[in-house]
Write an enzyme that holds these catalytic residues in place. Structure first.
Site, mmCIF file in Angstrom:
data_model
loop_
_atom_site.group_PDB
_atom_site.id
_atom_site.type_symbol
_atom_site.label_atom_id
_atom_site.label_comp_id
_atom_site.label_asym_id
_atom_site.label_seq_id
_atom_site.Cartn_x
_atom_site.Cartn_y
_atom_site.Cartn_z
ATOM 1 N N TYR A 103 12.446 -6.763 -5.455
ATOM 2 C CA TYR A 103 12.213 -8.055 -6.111
ATOM 3 C C TYR A 103 13.543 -8.769 -6.381
ATOM 4 C CZ TYR A 103 7.370 -6.512 -6.919
ATOM 5 O OH TYR A 103 6.082 -6.092 -6.774
ATOM 6 N N GLY A 144 7.039 -5.986 5.675
ATOM 7 C CA GLY A 144 7.352 -7.320 5.162
ATOM 8 C C GLY A 144 6.127 -8.108 4.726
ATOM 9 N N GLY A 168 4.059 -7.541 2.012
ATOM 10 C CA GLY A 168 4.079 -7.808 0.566
ATOM 11 C C GLY A 168 5.026 -8.966 0.269
ATOM 12 N N VAL A 210 -0.983 -4.124 -0.481
ATOM 13 C CA VAL A 210 -1.111 -3.988 0.980
ATOM 14 C C VAL A 210 -1.660 -2.591 1.251
ATOM 15 C CG1 VAL A 210 0.145 -3.929 3.179
ATOM 16 C CG2 VAL A 210 0.809 -5.576 1.412
ATOM 17 N N ARG A 270 5.568 -1.590 4.368
ATOM 18 C CA ARG A 270 6.935 -1.565 4.933
ATOM 19 C C ARG A 270 7.060 -2.412 6.204
ATOM 20 N NH1 ARG A 270 10.128 1.746 2.407
ATOM 21 N NH2 ARG A 270 9.211 3.101 0.830
ATOM 22 N N ILE A 282 -0.644 -7.548 -6.361
ATOM 23 C CA ILE A 282 -0.223 -7.759 -4.984
ATOM 24 C C ILE A 282 -0.349 -6.395 -4.323
ATOM 25 C CG2 ILE A 282 2.241 -7.491 -5.532
ATOM 26 C CD1 ILE A 282 2.718 -9.771 -3.451
#
Lengths: 233, 233
Positions: free
Chosen positions: A193, A157, A159, A149, A155, A147
Site C-alpha cells: 500500500y 497486479g 488487487g 482476489v 500476485r 478487496i
C-alpha cells in the site's frame, strides 16, 4: 464444470482480458461466495452470516442509488476473449486491461464463478466501497471495506488494479480521500500500500459497538448521570 | 451578545434541557464553527478548509436523503426552557433530557452559537455519522466521523448522550455495528468508550490516499505490470 465455456476458463493461458465493472443483483451468488472465501482466508467464518437474500436487500435496493453514492461492489472478471464494449454504468466505465499469462493458470473454481454476463468470463475478485466524509475538507471520500482476489489469481497486479480503480473514481468525482484498513502484522500488505502512495496512520484505533453491546442502546436514552433509562418501548 | 436571549443563555443555571435533533441547512454556520473548534482542539487547523458553501453542498444536498442513509449531522443544543414537542424528523425523534447544573455555566460563546430554531437555545455540540457496511453480516452500520462538545460544556455526559443516540438509532434501524476511531494515546477516551460497551480493536491500521497521491490515480488505469498508463484524459 463440464461445459466448453467452463473448460476454456479453467486453464486461461496467454493473452487474457481483465475487466472491472459495476455489479448488479445477478452477481449476488458470486459476491456471497467471494465474501465467504474472504472469511475463510481471515479465519473469521464464525462471523460470516451473509445470505444471498440479505446481500441482495442491502447491496441492491430498489431503486438503485448511483454507484459510489452508497454501498458499491465492483466485480473483477477475466475472459479469454476481449469484453464487448460497454457504456458507462451510472457514470462508471468498465476498466479493461490485457494480461499476459506466461504459464496456464489452473482455476479449479472457474465453473462455480462463471460470470452472469456470459462470454466465458470468470469472476476472480471484488471490491466493496462506500462514501465516507471528511469534515475538515467538507468533502466526501471513499472507504474500501473489502478487496479480495481468489487464490488462483493473486500476485498478478489484480488487487492493485482494483484499488487503483477506486482511487481513480474518487479523484474523478472530486473526492478528498480513499481510506481502508490493514492488519498491523501484515507487513507485506503495508509495504504494498505504501508503494502505491498510501499513508498508513499509526495512531488511530477502531472502536466498535456490536452484538449485545449495541442492542443495549435500543432502550438507553439517558446516560448514567441522567434519570432512569426510558422504558417507553 | 447583548440581547436578552443571549444573556440568558450565557449563564445557564439550575434546570436546563438538552436536545439532540437532526440538523438542516440553517445549522451550517454553527456546524462550521464547531468543526473549526475541533480542528483547533486537535491542532490540525492546517487541514481545515471547510466553508459554509462546501458544507452546505456536501451535507445538505437537494433533495435531502433520509437521515442515517447518507452523511448525517445531529445537533446538541441546550435551553433554559423545555423544547417544544417536535415530530420525528425523517424517522428520528429528537432526544431530550433534563440536566441539573449545580453551579452556573459561563458560556462566553453562547451568542455566537445561538440555535437557528430560536427559543434562547444554544448549540453546544454535534455528531457527524454516515452508513458503513459489514459484508460478513450483510448489514449496514453507522460510522461516527466526529463527535464534539464545546469546551464550556464538557464532562457533563453530553458526549455520551450523543454517542448513545447514534447507537440507539443504529439498533432501531436493525444495523449491525457502530464504529469510530480514537487516538491510541488518548487513554481517558479509550476507558470511557470501553465503559460504554465498545470494543477497541488493537490490530487494524487506517490507510489513506489523499492529496497528490490520490490525484495521481486520475490518469492511472494500469498497474506497474501493465502497459503504459492510459493517456486518454
Amino acid at each position: 464444470m463440464s461445459s466448453a465455456a467452463d473448460a476454456s476458463s479453467e486453464n486461461l493461458n496467454g493473452a487474457v482480458w481483465a475487466q472491472i465493472r459495476i455489479s448488479d443483483s445477478r452477481d449476488v451468488p458470486n459476491i456471497r461466495r467471494l465474501i465467504r472465501q474472504m472469511a475463510e482466508f481471515e479465519r473469521l467464518t464464525h462471523l460470516f452470516s451473509a445470505t444471498e437474500a440479505s446481500l441482495s436487500a442491502t447491496l441492491f435496493p430498489s431503486p438503485a442509488p448511483p454507484p459510489f453514492r452508497s454501498f458499491t461492489v465492483l466485480i473483477l472478471e477475466l475472459s479469454p476473449t476481449p469484453f464487448p464494449t460497454s457504456n458507462a454504468d451510472g457514470g462508471f466505465s468498465p476498466i479493461v486491461r490485457q494480461l499476459h499469462l506466461e504459464t496456464p493458470v489452473e482455476d479449479a473454481e472457474a465453473g462455480e464463478f462463471a460470470s452472469p454476463r456470459g462470454g466465458g468470463a470468470v469472476v476472480v475478485g471484488f471490491v466493496l466501497c462506500f462514501p465516507n466524509y471528511s469534515s475538515f475538507l467538507a468533502k466526501p471520500g471513499l472507504y474500501v471495506e473489502d478487496i479480495f482476489v481468489r487464490a488462483a489469481w493473486r500476485r498478478r497486479g489484480l488487487g492493485r488494479m482494483m484499488l487503483a480503480a477506486v482511487a481513480r473514481q474518487a479523484a474523478l468525482l472530486g473526492m478528498g480521500r480513499v481510506e481502508w484498513c490493514v492488519l498491523d502484522w501484515n507487513v507485506n500488505a503495508i509495504k504494498f500500500y505504501e508503494e502505491m502512495g498510501a499513508e498508513v496512520l499509526p495512531m488511530w484505533r477502531i472502536c466498535r459497538f456490536s452484538g449485545p453491546a449495541l442492542q443495549a442502546y435500543r432502550l438507553q436514552l439517558h446516560d448514567k448521570q441522567g434519570e432512569a433509562a426510558a422504558k417507553e418501548e
